[in-house]
Motif scaffolding. Structure first.
Motif, mmCIF file in Angstrom:
data_model
loop_
_atom_site.group_PDB
_atom_site.id
_atom_site.type_symbol
_atom_site.label_atom_id
_atom_site.label_comp_id
_atom_site.label_asym_id
_atom_site.label_seq_id
_atom_site.Cartn_x
_atom_site.Cartn_y
_atom_site.Cartn_z
ATOM 1 N N GLU A 163 26.668 -8.548 50.289
ATOM 2 C CA GLU A 163 26.065 -7.518 49.449
ATOM 3 C C GLU A 163 26.986 -6.343 49.141
ATOM 4 O OE1 GLU A 163 24.466 -9.024 51.879
ATOM 5 O OE2 GLU A 163 22.936 -10.085 50.715
ATOM 6 N N ASN A 164 27.716 -5.865 50.137
ATOM 7 C CA ASN A 164 28.514 -4.650 49.943
ATOM 8 C C ASN A 164 29.833 -4.888 49.216
ATOM 9 O OD1 ASN A 164 26.641 -2.946 51.185
ATOM 10 N ND2 ASN A 164 27.435 -3.433 53.230
ATOM 11 N N ILE A 165 30.243 -6.133 49.077
ATOM 12 C CA ILE A 165 31.544 -6.408 48.450
ATOM 13 C C ILE A 165 31.535 -6.042 46.963
ATOM 14 C CG2 ILE A 165 33.235 -8.196 47.886
ATOM 15 C CD1 ILE A 165 32.496 -9.539 50.561
ATOM 16 N N LYS A 177 29.510 -4.154 45.371
ATOM 17 C CA LYS A 177 29.112 -2.761 45.202
ATOM 18 C C LYS A 177 30.309 -1.811 45.260
ATOM 19 C CE LYS A 177 24.445 -3.282 47.136
ATOM 20 N NZ LYS A 177 23.535 -2.898 48.239
ATOM 21 N N SER A 178 31.418 -2.288 45.826
ATOM 22 C CA SER A 178 32.592 -1.417 45.979
ATOM 23 C C SER A 178 33.381 -1.255 44.690
ATOM 24 C CB SER A 178 33.509 -1.985 47.064
ATOM 25 O OG SER A 178 34.065 -3.229 46.655
ATOM 26 N N GLU A 179 32.996 -1.955 43.633
ATOM 27 C CA GLU A 179 33.665 -1.935 42.330
ATOM 28 C C GLU A 179 35.040 -2.613 42.414
ATOM 29 O OE1 GLU A 179 33.659 2.073 40.943
ATOM 30 O OE2 GLU A 179 31.492 2.066 40.552
ATOM 31 N N ARG A 180 35.694 -2.708 41.270
ATOM 32 C CA ARG A 180 36.940 -3.458 41.184
ATOM 33 C C ARG A 180 38.155 -2.640 41.601
ATOM 34 N NH1 ARG A 180 35.410 -5.463 35.147
ATOM 35 N NH2 ARG A 180 34.132 -7.295 35.673
ATOM 36 N N MET A 181 39.101 -3.338 42.235
ATOM 37 C CA MET A 181 40.389 -2.730 42.548
ATOM 38 C C MET A 181 41.308 -2.760 41.330
ATOM 39 S SD MET A 181 43.069 -3.769 45.599
ATOM 40 C CE MET A 181 41.907 -3.375 46.916
ATOM 41 N N GLN A 206 47.135 4.300 48.739
ATOM 42 C CA GLN A 206 45.969 5.035 49.229
ATOM 43 C C GLN A 206 46.186 5.553 50.652
ATOM 44 O OE1 GLN A 206 42.508 2.470 48.862
ATOM 45 N NE2 GLN A 206 43.142 1.793 46.828
ATOM 46 N N PHE A 264 37.842 -6.807 44.446
ATOM 47 C CA PHE A 264 37.065 -5.605 44.744
ATOM 48 C C PHE A 264 37.815 -4.642 45.658
ATOM 49 C CE2 PHE A 264 33.864 -8.970 43.915
ATOM 50 C CZ PHE A 264 33.255 -8.385 42.804
ATOM 51 N N ARG A 265 37.333 -3.417 45.714
ATOM 52 C CA ARG A 265 37.921 -2.379 46.552
ATOM 53 C C ARG A 265 37.584 -2.573 48.031
ATOM 54 N NH1 ARG A 265 39.954 1.938 43.757
ATOM 55 N NH2 ARG A 265 39.442 2.048 41.540
ATOM 56 N N TYR A 266 36.553 -3.319 48.301
ATOM 57 C CA TYR A 266 36.128 -3.533 49.687
ATOM 58 C C TYR A 266 37.250 -4.221 50.465
ATOM 59 C CZ TYR A 266 33.049 -4.939 53.570
ATOM 60 O OH TYR A 266 32.461 -5.120 54.804
#
Length: 305
Positions: free
Chosen positions: A77-79, A81-85, A173, A66-68
């Motif tokens: 929960e928020n991991i 939700k950040s979508e895939r890297m 980034q 993930f992007r997180y």
């Protein structure tokens, strides 16, 4: 905070440490084989996070990263939700030695619903794997799909490679992790590589065993063993004398191995090398036993010098 699981389950969310050694020259070992199970990770570090989609085969998983990125959160929960890297990938070797560790279990995980399983694809030479099913393709179709680059090939990634890819993505980034500086500062605290030849080294002492770059070396300080045997016959007992004894021993006991050895002796050191570990190991053990039998050693010594 961390859980070391022998068999992580589908849906488990894991942490990916971003400050472990990768290919540092001072490491002198391939870091993926080092045991991190007892290593205390730094809570203030930034981590990446992923989720196991399913077990692909023994110790090999399909997973998503993930992007997180950040410190380890109290809840997952928020991991996701950040979508895939990256696109889902196949990986192995990250959990059994504790390099990556499971943070959160997810017994309610549904790969079809939560990870869009039906659209996860891998391109093979003669078929496409998609959502657990295979569809045959021709050579021409494979070439076309490969050039398009939309479907990844099923490369099995190790943890070090994935960590490097994550750091590269973050660098693009504009995220400065100070990776090299931090790893250098912590180098003394990382687990050390296990010496795979420790038992052999203990067995053949005072001979010494070294391995580097695919070459294996057996050495001995010229006066470290059986010095009195040489003195009795008026020989110097230098490295060249030891080479003659070794050659005589090989010709008598292991003639089929003679061409597999190279000698590089000096006056004060006996040294021989081989690119075949098993072969030199066999010789080292047998020659050590021979040298420790003084009666037999003296007999061959008198014949060879």
């Amino acid at each position: 905070m961390y859980k070391i699981k022998k068999e992580p389950n589908d849906g488990d969310i894991f942490a990916i440490p971003l400050f472990l050694p990768s290919y540092q020259k001072w490491r002198e070992s391939y870091d993926e084989f080092i045991d991190y199970k007892k290593y205390k990770f730094h809570e203030e570090d930034m981590y990446a996070f992923g989720r196991i989609i399913e077990l692909y085969c023994k110790n090999v998983y399909i997973m998503e990263i993930f992007r997180y990125v950040g410190k380890i959160p109290d809840s997952p929960e928020n991991i996701p939700k950040s979508e895939r890297m990256f696109k889902p990938l196949i990986a192995c070797g990250m959990f059994e030695r504790g390099r990556w560790r499971v943070l959160f279990e997810n017994p309610g995980y549904d790969k079809w619903r939560d990870s869009d399983y039906e659209n996860i694809s891998f391109l093979y030479l003669d078929h496409i794997w998609r959502g657990g099913s295979s569809t045959h393709i021709s050579q021409g179709q494979y070439t076309e799909l490969f050039k398009a680059g939309d479907i990844p090939c099923p490369v099995i990634n190790g943890p070090v490679r994935i960590e490097c890819d994550i750091r590269q993505a973050l660098a693009e980034q504009g995220v400065d992790l100070r990776y090299e500086q931090i790893v250098e500062e912590r180098r003394a605290g990382y687990p050390q590589p296990r010496d795979m030849d420790k038992k052999l080294k203990e067995t053949i002492a005072p001979f010494r065993w070294m391995a580097a770059g695919g070459t294996y070396t057996l050495t001995l300080e010229a006066d470290a063993l059986n010095r009195e045997c040489f003195e009795e016959i008026g020989a110097l007992g230098n490295g060249y004398d030891w080479e003659r004894i070794a050659v005589a021993f090989i010709d008598e006991n292991l003639p089929e191995l003679r061409a597999k050895f190279d000698f590089d002796c000096e006056a004060d050191t006996f040294s021989m090398q081989s690119s075949k570990k098993k072969v030199l190991k066999e010789f080292a053990i047998a020659f050590h036993q021979f040298c420790m039998d003084k009666e037999t050693f003296e007999k061959v010594l008198k014949q060879s010098l």
